[in-house]
Design a protein around this motif. Structure first.
Motif, PDB file in Angstrom:
ATOM      1  N   ILE A 150      41.111  41.833  34.046  1.00  0.00           N
ATOM      2  CA  ILE A 150      39.786  42.229  33.561  1.00  0.00           C
ATOM      3  C   ILE A 150      38.636  41.512  34.274  1.00  0.00           C
ATOM      4  N   GLY A 151      38.982  40.645  35.236  1.00  0.00           N
ATOM      5  CA  GLY A 151      37.911  39.918  35.915  1.00  0.00           C
ATOM      6  C   GLY A 151      38.382  39.305  37.208  1.00  0.00           C
ATOM      7  N   SER A 152      37.433  38.946  38.055  1.00  0.00           N
ATOM      8  CA  SER A 152      37.743  38.226  39.284  1.00  0.00           C
ATOM      9  C   SER A 152      36.495  37.484  39.739  1.00  0.00           C
ATOM     10  N   THR A 153      36.694  36.511  40.603  1.00  0.00           N
ATOM     11  CA  THR A 153      35.558  35.766  41.133  1.00  0.00           C
ATOM     12  C   THR A 153      34.639  36.683  41.923  1.00  0.00           C
ATOM     13  N   LYS A 154      35.201  37.660  42.625  1.00  0.00           N
ATOM     14  CA  LYS A 154      34.411  38.582  43.447  1.00  0.00           C
ATOM     15  C   LYS A 154      33.673  39.633  42.631  1.00  0.00           C
ATOM     16  N   ALA A 155      34.273  40.074  41.524  1.00  0.00           N
ATOM     17  CA  ALA A 155      33.718  41.208  40.778  1.00  0.00           C
ATOM     18  C   ALA A 155      32.999  40.808  39.500  1.00  0.00           C
ATOM     19  N   GLY A 156      33.264  39.617  38.981  1.00  0.00           N
ATOM     20  CA  GLY A 156      32.751  39.254  37.665  1.00  0.00           C
ATOM     21  C   GLY A 156      33.746  39.641  36.583  1.00  0.00           C
ATOM     22  N   ILE A 157      33.272  39.779  35.352  1.00  0.00           N
ATOM     23  CA  ILE A 157      34.149  40.094  34.224  1.00  0.00           C
ATOM     24  C   ILE A 157      33.729  41.422  33.606  1.00  0.00           C
ATOM     25  N   GLU A 379      37.789  41.126  17.804  1.00  0.00           N
ATOM     26  CA  GLU A 379      36.615  40.554  18.473  1.00  0.00           C
ATOM     27  C   GLU A 379      36.840  39.079  18.829  1.00  0.00           C
ATOM     28  N   ILE A 380      37.519  38.340  17.962  1.00  0.00           N
ATOM     29  CA  ILE A 380      37.815  36.937  18.274  1.00  0.00           C
ATOM     30  C   ILE A 380      38.811  36.860  19.430  1.00  0.00           C
ATOM     31  N   ILE A 381      39.806  37.733  19.427  1.00  0.00           N
ATOM     32  CA  ILE A 381      40.740  37.783  20.562  1.00  0.00           C
ATOM     33  C   ILE A 381      39.973  38.060  21.848  1.00  0.00           C
ATOM     34  N   SER A 382      39.048  39.012  21.799  1.00  0.00           N
ATOM     35  CA  SER A 382      38.236  39.332  22.978  1.00  0.00           C
ATOM     36  C   SER A 382      37.398  38.136  23.416  1.00  0.00           C
ATOM     37  N   GLY A 383      36.861  37.399  22.440  1.00  0.00           N
ATOM     38  CA  GLY A 383      36.080  36.211  22.759  1.00  0.00           C
ATOM     39  C   GLY A 383      36.911  35.161  23.480  1.00  0.00           C
ATOM     40  N   ILE A 384      38.156  34.973  23.026  1.00  0.00           N
ATOM     41  CA  ILE A 384      39.063  34.021  23.681  1.00  0.00           C
ATOM     42  C   ILE A 384      39.368  34.481  25.097  1.00  0.00           C
ATOM     43  N   ILE A 385      39.607  35.781  25.266  1.00  0.00           N
ATOM     44  CA  ILE A 385      39.865  36.331  26.602  1.00  0.00           C
ATOM     45  C   ILE A 385      38.663  36.108  27.515  1.00  0.00           C
ATOM     46  N   ALA A 386      37.468  36.358  26.998  1.00  0.00           N
ATOM     47  CA  ALA A 386      36.249  36.181  27.801  1.00  0.00           C
ATOM     48  C   ALA A 386      36.066  34.733  28.229  1.00  0.00           C
ATOM     49  N   ASP A 387      36.292  33.793  27.318  1.00  0.00           N
ATOM     50  CA  ASP A 387      36.168  32.370  27.650  1.00  0.00           C
ATOM     51  C   ASP A 387      37.134  31.989  28.769  1.00  0.00           C
ATOM     52  N   GLU A 388      38.366  32.421  28.615  1.00  0.00           N
ATOM     53  CA  GLU A 388      39.384  32.064  29.609  1.00  0.00           C
ATOM     54  C   GLU A 388      39.086  32.711  30.960  1.00  0.00           C
ATOM     55  N   ALA A 389      38.643  33.960  30.936  1.00  0.00           N
ATOM     56  CA  ALA A 389      38.289  34.652  32.186  1.00  0.00           C
ATOM     57  C   ALA A 389      37.127  33.956  32.883  1.00  0.00           C
ATOM     58  N   ALA A 390      36.182  33.442  32.095  1.00  0.00           N
ATOM     59  CA  ALA A 390      35.036  32.749  32.690  1.00  0.00           C
ATOM     60  C   ALA A 390      35.478  31.495  33.441  1.00  0.00           C
ATOM     61  N   ILE A 391      36.455  30.772  32.882  1.00  0.00           N
ATOM     62  CA  ILE A 391      36.989  29.590  33.566  1.00  0.00           C
ATOM     63  C   ILE A 391      37.604  29.989  34.902  1.00  0.00           C
ATOM     64  N   GLY A 392      38.358  31.075  34.904  1.00  0.00           N
ATOM     65  CA  GLY A 392      38.980  31.541  36.142  1.00  0.00           C
ATOM     66  C   GLY A 392      37.966  32.045  37.147  1.00  0.00           C
ATOM     67  N   MET A 393      37.006  32.814  36.682  1.00  0.00           N
ATOM     68  CA  MET A 393      35.999  33.386  37.576  1.00  0.00           C
ATOM     69  C   MET A 393      35.190  32.297  38.259  1.00  0.00           C
ATOM     70  N   VAL A 394      34.687  31.346  37.514  1.00  0.00           N
ATOM     71  CA  VAL A 394      33.808  30.329  38.068  1.00  0.00           C
ATOM     72  C   VAL A 394      34.561  29.355  38.972  1.00  0.00           C
ATOM     73  N   ASN A 395      35.835  29.100  38.646  1.00  0.00           N
ATOM     74  CA  ASN A 395      36.615  28.127  39.418  1.00  0.00           C
ATOM     75  C   ASN A 395      37.501  28.766  40.482  1.00  0.00           C
ATOM     76  N   SER A 396      37.350  30.070  40.692  1.00  0.00           N
ATOM     77  CA  SER A 396      38.123  30.790  41.714  1.00  0.00           C
ATOM     78  C   SER A 396      39.619  30.554  41.560  1.00  0.00           C
ATOM     79  N   ALA A 446      29.315  38.453  39.002  1.00  0.00           N
ATOM     80  CA  ALA A 446      30.103  37.474  39.758  1.00  0.00           C
ATOM     81  C   ALA A 446      29.253  36.236  40.027  1.00  0.00           C
ATOM     82  N   PRO A 447      29.858  35.047  40.025  1.00  0.00           N
ATOM     83  CA  PRO A 447      29.096  33.820  40.250  1.00  0.00           C
ATOM     84  C   PRO A 447      28.664  33.699  41.709  1.00  0.00           C
ATOM     85  N   LEU A 448      27.683  32.849  41.935  1.00  0.00           N
ATOM     86  CA  LEU A 448      27.136  32.660  43.277  1.00  0.00           C
ATOM     87  C   LEU A 448      28.203  32.248  44.283  1.00  0.00           C
TER      88      LEU A 448
END
Length: 453
Positions: A150-157, A379-396, A446-448
């Motif tokens: 559902i996400g990548s560093t190149k595409a965002g989330i 919605e809470i499950i989605s929130g957990i997924i979003a948090d985890e995806a953000a860690i992956g996206m920002v840290n490549s 996607a992050p800078l």
């Protein structure tokens, strides 16, 4: 040169420290099975898998017997099925899931992965239908595993996909509630999913991979734990890192041998060795035990994230020198229900989901095999997924979520999946709702640091 000491050391690793090759995974492209008639396409899928993987299990058993190396699983990963479903998005992709399941039974593998969709930037024809069908597919099959990126560093989330997956995870658990919600244990949501991962439930055969390939996942938490146990209390952290690197090198050499031999015998190209330390529920085969061996009273104590960062880095540095091709996830896994030390830490209250989330910033995957209360909202499950995806996206890096809502159970109860999936206590979750945020939809940009050209 190999000497008597090296031979005896390896025998001891296998006999007493749970050293094994966790999986030989054959990746198979199904792109040539695409057909607008879904019944014909499903037949092509079954026939191709059975043709290519006919001798996979026997070859693994032959290598294991001849070399004395335990090879625990033989698995298959296929092209994301959403790519095939796109030829007829109005038809149910469950036809493909049943074809995969029949093929897995015919060739005798443990799991087959690739009931997957890659939607990090949006939905293509077939993606939405496949995602909608996941609960039905996993409830009606035995060996099929599913994943959605559902996400990548190149595409965002893709927050529309994040929202959707919260409902899919909950529905999958509901449909398999009579079997300890096992369906959710075979479903993983990724950010930055690798195309050559040999481990389940997230394995799929990427579009850039060859027609067929052999990937191997090694495992040796028990070996690393035993090596650290021999260190002196006066050894500093650098010495501990060196011990782990040397041990990872030895483990990976065995994986390289098995991968090359399987490749030769099956006449299939060798892809990668995945260096990941994958624990099992067996006593002494725990990543948590390694962290505690470094000097933590219990996994989850302050200092756990730093110890895990050291472990993950040392495993990569040691293993990468031992294999011609390294890939997949390659690091340390922290699946709670599959790790006896993690289970004990979770039961004692030393290890929380919040601490696990911090640990995922430095390990090779994410929030894995975590049992949560059955009344958790989508919605809470989605929130957990979003948090985890953000860690992956920002840290490549690759991050993932494999949550199991324990339908009808509350914090302190337990689910038991059996086998390598183990068992786990229901862990406490922050029940404050992120529903307004999740329901906004759209894409997190996607992050800078994604702009590297």
């Amino acid at each position: 040169m190999i000497n008597t000491h090296d031979i005896l050391e390896t025998i001891n690793m296998i006999d007493n420290e749970n050293l094994d090759v966790r999986t030989i995974t054959m990746g198979i492209s199904l792109l040539d099975c695409i057909d607008s008639d879904i019944q014909k396409a499903a037949t092509k899928v079954y026939d191709k898998i059975c043709g290519y993987a006919e001798n996979l299990v026997q070859t693994g058993e032959d290598i294991s017997r001849e070399y004395g190396i335990p090879i625990v699983n033989k698995r298959i990963a296929v092209t994301p099925i959403a790519m095939l479903a796109g030829a007829n998005p109005a038809a149910s992709p469950v036809h493909f899931a049943k074809a995969l399941d029949r093929a897995a039974k015919t060739v005798g593998v443990n799991f087959i992965g690739g009931y997957s969709a890659l939607v990090h930037k949006g939905f293509a024809p077939g993606d939405y239908a496949l995602i909608e069908s996941i609960p039905e597919a996993l409830s009606e099959t035995e060996f099929v595993c599913s994943s959605v990126n559902i996400g990548s560093t190149k595409a965002g989330i893709n927050m529309d996909a994040v929202k959707k997956m919260g409902h899919i995870v909950k529905e999958t658990a509901l449909r398999t509630a009579d079997r300890d919600c096992i369906g959710a244990a075979k479903l993983v949501v990724f950010c930055n999913a690798p195309e050559d991962n040999p481990f389940m439930a997230g394995a799929f055969h990427g579009a850039g991979e060859p027609d067929c390939v052999i990937n191997v996942g090694v495992s040796g938490p028990g070996v690393v734990r035993a090596a650290i146990a021999k260190a002196k209390d006066t050894d500093d952290i650098t010495a501990i890192a060196d011990i782990i690197k040397k041990t990872a090198f030895k483990i990976t050499r065995m994986g390289q041998l098995v991968a090359q031999e399987a490749s030769r015998r099956l006449c299939v190209p060798f892809g990668i060795v995945d260096l990941s330390l994958a624990p099992t529920p067996a006593i002494g085969d725990s990543v948590a035990d390694i962290l505690e061996g470094m000097g933590l009273e219990q996994c989850g104590a302050h200092g756990t994230t730093a110890a895990l960062a050291l472990l993950n880095d040392a495993v990569k540095k040691g293993g990468v020198m031992a294999s011609s091709h390294v890939g997949g996830l390659s690091g340390a896994f922290i699946p709670v229900s599959e790790d006896q030390g993690m289970i004990a830490a979770a039961k004692s209250g030393a290890l929380s989901i919040t601490k696990l989330e911090a640990m995922t910033a430095v390990c090779s995957v994410g929030l894995d095999m975590i049992v949560v209360p059955g009344d958790i909202t989508p919605e809470i499950i989605s929130g957990i997924i979003a948090d985890e995806a953000a860690i992956g996206m920002v840290n490549s890096k690759t991050t993932a979520v494999r949550l199991i809502p324990a339908i009808g159970k509350k914090v302190g109860d337990e689910l038991n999946f059996g086998g390598l999936l183990g068992s786990g206590p229901v862990m406490d979750v922050n029940m404050k709702s992120p529903s307004v945020f999740v329901n906004r939809g759209g894409r997190i940009p996607a992050p800078l640091q994604s702009l590297k050209n």
